[in-house]
Design a protein around this motif. Structure first.
Motif, mmCIF file in Angstrom:
data_model
loop_
_atom_site.group_PDB
_atom_site.id
_atom_site.type_symbol
_atom_site.label_atom_id
_atom_site.label_comp_id
_atom_site.label_asym_id
_atom_site.label_seq_id
_atom_site.Cartn_x
_atom_site.Cartn_y
_atom_site.Cartn_z
ATOM 1 N N ILE A 30 0.839 -1.203 0.000
ATOM 2 C CA ILE A 30 0.000 0.000 0.000
ATOM 3 C C ILE A 30 0.875 1.255 0.000
ATOM 4 O O ILE A 30 0.605 2.215 -0.738
ATOM 5 N N LYS A 31 1.914 1.252 0.812
ATOM 6 C CA LYS A 31 2.816 2.413 0.867
ATOM 7 C C LYS A 31 3.433 2.680 -0.497
ATOM 8 O O LYS A 31 3.468 3.831 -0.966
ATOM 9 N N ILE A 33 2.370 1.817 -3.478
ATOM 10 C CA ILE A 33 1.336 2.262 -4.422
ATOM 11 C C ILE A 33 0.995 3.737 -4.190
ATOM 12 O O ILE A 33 0.939 4.538 -5.139
ATOM 13 N N LYS A 34 0.793 4.123 -2.947
ATOM 14 C CA LYS A 34 0.409 5.504 -2.633
ATOM 15 C C LYS A 34 1.521 6.494 -2.976
ATOM 16 O O LYS A 34 1.255 7.588 -3.506
ATOM 17 N N GLU A 35 2.759 6.134 -2.680
ATOM 18 C CA GLU A 35 3.862 7.085 -2.798
ATOM 19 C C GLU A 35 4.532 7.073 -4.167
ATOM 20 O O GLU A 35 5.430 7.880 -4.420
ATOM 21 N N LYS A 39 -1.788 3.622 -10.229
ATOM 22 C CA LYS A 39 -3.220 3.836 -10.441
ATOM 23 C C LYS A 39 -4.021 2.540 -10.590
ATOM 24 O O LYS A 39 -5.228 2.524 -10.391
ATOM 25 N N SER A 61 -9.638 3.784 -3.796
ATOM 26 C CA SER A 61 -9.428 4.346 -2.461
ATOM 27 C C SER A 61 -8.475 3.431 -1.708
ATOM 28 O O SER A 61 -8.233 2.283 -2.116
ATOM 29 N N GLU A 62 -7.956 3.924 -0.585
ATOM 30 C CA GLU A 62 -7.072 3.076 0.217
ATOM 31 C C GLU A 62 -7.845 1.905 0.810
ATOM 32 O O GLU A 62 -7.326 0.794 0.913
ATOM 33 N N ASP A 66 -6.898 -1.910 0.258
ATOM 34 C CA ASP A 66 -6.702 -2.777 1.423
ATOM 35 C C ASP A 66 -7.563 -4.030 1.324
ATOM 36 O O ASP A 66 -7.113 -5.152 1.609
#
Length: 506
Positions: A30-31, A33-35, A39, A61-62, A66
């Motif tokens: 997740i980290k 992907i977000k940083e 997409k 969305s996160e 998740d």
């Protein structure tokens, strides 16, 4: 001070997270992907045809991300495997975090991740080849205390229109081994693939051009190879599957065809998928002792040779596989093993034992470091399999053979009887040796028959399921290719049609 393996690792997730893939967690994914502006997420899994499938998700969305990384998703198993019935076909695909990699081909930033299959009760699917490999590896360790590392030699042909390449520097027919430009035409494609595979987590040993090259009236054919390092046998299978997909995708970018087909045409080099194995115990290699193969290593060889006919059901899955396995070539036909011997089914290659570890001091008079023991690099090589293989099933079958050999009462005796040293068994002077050796199956039909005859070994300790083995055998028999090699002898047009029908195997 030497840099760490993480620092030099080309995998983008390893570099960013600063940890090896074995330590990846959901939060790590997740980290990343977000940083890193990812997409989309692709779930990847292998179907019964050996090809990598895809399920695409737009990350909204996160919480959505998740949930995907926690629960996986549903798929129709009956459309993926021939032996799963439509009435009970719902399966789950659940991501394996250690396999995550950035997709190098998508215009939209995308992360791909391999998945495992689970049944309706949330248990690993008993007949999933990847789960069978996991079981085979666990049983090997539980029953014997040993483990098996593996790697593959991924051979492939590049095929393109003859007019598309510069023929001012023609390669010598069937003399392409380790050739380079300008006499090879697709070295850059190979190097692009090496980097993409490494960035996706593949442990690359090296790449090079291979023996096979030729032209016909329309096309230019060039054979290449990418070889991997030995590693955890389950991870080795995963990375090999990803590598095959990456190569095909890069070939498409170049406007050429990549094929792993075991045979292209009569009289030209076939394409194998040689599997190197290394026996370990408590994480340490146990192949060599005092410069010789250990008794345990010899027992493993004996066990694999004992079920070698059944192993072909997973390693040689199309009729053209058996046009490659013919006498007097470097592809094996007889069940035996030897040292540095390419006519043997299992070959023990050079292994840096003894004085070979001192070569560096002779090549470099100023070498100042203490000499190390490199005998842990020793492997043995199973030479029958080809690019049509079910990679997971093949490695699982080799694990079963290893365990079988370590449990056999007469394993060492069998190994001694099947040892041919470095003899060319097809020479007249070794005819007596050749006559004593059993043959590998000569068709998909014979392979299926042998698998069923040996099924008790594969089903022992509930590793393979009977339904899976019967499904594999039925698929092989559906080719109806008994004695096909003899029937096609001299019929080049029919051989070409058969090759074309299986050009995109696995």
């Amino acid at each position: 001070m030497k840099t760490s393996s993480v620092e030099l690792n080309p995998n983008r997730l390893v570099q960013y997270l600063k940890k090896p893939v074995t330590e990846f967690t959901k939060d790590d994914i997740i980290k990343f992907i977000k940083e890193n502006g990812i997409k989309m997420l692709n779930f990847r899994y292998v179907g019964g045809d050996g090809r990598l499938k895809a399920l695409n998700f737009v990350i909204t969305s996160e919480e959505h991300l998740d949930n995907l990384l926690s629960t996986g998703e549903r798929v129709d198993g009956s459309s993926l495997f021939s032996y799963i019935e439509a009435g009970s076909s719902d399966l789950y695909v659940v991501p394996k975090y250690r396999t995550a990699f950035v997709n190098p081909f998508e215009e939209i930033p995308t992360l791909d991740i391999l998945c495992s299959y689970f049944d309706k009760d949330g248990n690993p699917l008993a007949s999933d080849p990847a789960n069978v490999l996991k079981k085979a590896r666990q049983v090997l360790n539980e029953k014997t205390g040993y483990d098996l590392q593996a790697m593959g030699e991924l051979e492939y042909y590049v095929i393109c229109d003859k007019e598309a390449v510069d023929m001012d520097f023609p390669a010598v027919d069937q003399r392409g081994y380790h050739e380079d430009g300008p006499f090879t035409k697709f070295g850059q494609l190979r190097k692009d693939a090496l980097m993409a595979i490494a960035e996706a987590g593949g442990l690359i040993k090296y790449g090079h051009s291979e023996v096979g090259n030729f032209t016909d009236d329309e096309f230019y054919y060039e054979q290449n190879e990418i070889e991997f390092e030995t590693t955890d046998i389950e991870d080795s299978a995963d990375r090999l599957i990803i590598a095959k997909w990456i190569l095909r995708m890069i070939g498409q970018q170049y406007g050429v065809k990549i094929t792993y087909a075991p045979k292209i045409t009569v009289g030209k080099a076939g394409t194998g998928l040689h599997i190197h194995m290394k026996l370990t115990k408590d994480g340490k290699p146990v192949m060599i002792e005092n410069g010789e193969l250990t008794d345990a290593a010899k027992k493993v060889i004996a066990g694999i040779l004992d079920v070698a006919g059944g192993v072909t059901a997973f390693g040689n899955k199309v009729p053209t596989s058996y046009l490659r396995l013919v006498p007097h070539q470097e592809a094996p036909t007889n069940i035996c093993w030897g040292d540095r011997n390419r006519s043997a089914l299992i070959r023990v290659p050079l292994g840096w034992a003894g004085d070979a570890s001192k070569m560096i001091t002779k090549a470099n008079s100023n070498y100042a470091e203490d000499l190390k023991d490199y005998s842990g690099k020793q492997t043995y090589e199973f030479r029958a399999a080809d690019g049509s293989a079910d990679v997971y099933g093949l490695l699982a079958a080799l694990c079963v053979g290893a365990r079988h050999g370590l449990e056999m009462e007469n394993g060492l005796k069998n190994a001694e009887e099947l040892y041919i040293s470095n003899k060319n068994i097809f020479e007249e002077e070794h005819k007596d040796t050749l006559d004593k050796l059993d043959h590998l199956p000569a068709s998909c039909w014979e392979s299926a028959e042998t698998l069923i005859a040996q099924k008790d070994v594969f089903m022992q300790y509930d590793v393979f399921t009977e339904g899976m083995l019967e499904g594999v055998a039925a698929d092989l028999k559906a080719f109806d290719d008994y004695q096909l090699s003899e029937k096609l002898y001299g019929k080049n047009d029919e051989i070409k049609a058969l090759v074309d029908a299986h050009i995109h195997c696995a």
